[in-house]
Design a protein around this motif. Structure first.
Motif, short mmCIF file in Angstrom:
data_model
loop_
_atom_site.label_atom_id
_atom_site.label_comp_id
_atom_site.label_asym_id
_atom_site.label_seq_id
_atom_site.Cartn_x
_atom_site.Cartn_y
_atom_site.Cartn_z
N GLY A 32 0.81 -1.21 0.00
CA GLY A 32 0.00 0.00 0.00
C GLY A 32 0.85 1.26 0.00
O GLY A 32 1.88 1.34 0.66
N LYS A 33 0.40 2.24 -0.78
CA LYS A 33 1.13 3.50 -0.92
C LYS A 33 1.28 4.22 0.41
O LYS A 33 2.33 4.79 0.71
N ALA A 34 0.24 4.21 1.24
CA ALA A 34 0.31 4.89 2.54
C ALA A 34 1.42 4.29 3.41
O ALA A 34 2.16 5.02 4.07
N ASN A 35 1.55 2.96 3.41
CA ASN A 35 2.61 2.32 4.17
C ASN A 35 3.99 2.72 3.65
O ASN A 35 4.91 2.98 4.42
N ALA A 36 4.11 2.79 2.33
CA ALA A 36 5.39 3.17 1.73
C ALA A 36 5.74 4.62 2.08
O ALA A 36 6.88 4.92 2.44
N ILE A 37 4.77 5.50 1.98
CA ILE A 37 5.02 6.91 2.30
C ILE A 37 5.43 7.06 3.76
O ILE A 37 6.38 7.78 4.09
N PHE A 38 4.71 6.40 4.66
CA PHE A 38 5.03 6.47 6.08
C PHE A 38 6.46 6.00 6.34
O PHE A 38 7.21 6.64 7.08
N THR A 39 6.84 4.90 5.70
CA THR A 39 8.21 4.39 5.84
C THR A 39 9.23 5.41 5.34
O THR A 39 10.26 5.63 5.97
N GLY A 40 8.94 6.06 4.23
CA GLY A 40 9.84 7.09 3.71
C GLY A 40 10.00 8.25 4.67
O GLY A 40 11.11 8.73 4.91
N PHE A 41 8.91 8.73 5.23
CA PHE A 41 8.98 9.85 6.17
C PHE A 41 9.73 9.48 7.44
O PHE A 41 10.39 10.33 8.04
N LYS A 42 9.69 8.22 7.85
CA LYS A 42 10.45 7.81 9.04
C LYS A 42 11.95 7.92 8.81
O LYS A 42 12.70 8.13 9.76
N ARG A 43 12.39 7.82 7.58
CA ARG A 43 13.82 7.90 7.24
C ARG A 43 14.28 9.31 6.87
O ARG A 43 15.45 9.54 6.61
#
Length: 135
Positions: free
Chosen positions: A79-90
């Protein structure tokens, strides 16, 4: 303000304008577009960082992104939301530009978002390809 007005008198694409920016790109099977897109971002914004979040691609998306100098993070939760959240964590820079890895949005337009963030000291700036005034 026009598209060509610059922050603090800087050239529109100068390194000072984009040195504290990370491009965050969720990606799922985008091997056909991601290489060209990353090359263009690197040309326009050589001091920007790029994080590609591979969301279970079965093609060469991750390999191509790494070859183009992007930091590649694997996100197994689909899911795109999961990917975006992971990106923002980094994220380690002050500013982020979210961009689809399929080349839907031209990276040349990202400078408008970055300039608006800095000029207005905004928390969020949204771009739309459908309607609204271009600033």
């Amino acid at each position: 303000a026009s598209v060509h007005e610059c922050i603090e008198g800087e050239n529109m694409y100068s390194s000072k304008v984009i040195e504290d920016v990370t491009f965050i790109m969720p990606a799922y099977n985008e091997e056909k577009s991601i290489g060209t897109l990353l090359t263009r971002i690197n040309e326009l914004y050589p001091k920007a960082k790029i994080i590609v979040i591979d969301n279970n691609s079965s093609d060469r998306t991750s390999e191509i992104a790494e070859e183009k100098g992007a930091i590649v993070i694997k996100e197994k939760k689909q899911g795109k939301a999961n990917a975006i959240f992971t990106g923002f964590k980094r994220l380690k820079t002050k500013y982020a530009v979210m961009m689809d890895a399929d080349g839907t949005y031209p990276p040349e337009d990202s400078i408008r978002l970055i300039q608006a963030l800095k000029r207005e000291n905004a928390d969020v700036v949204l771009g739309s390809r459908l309607k609204g005034e271009i600033i």
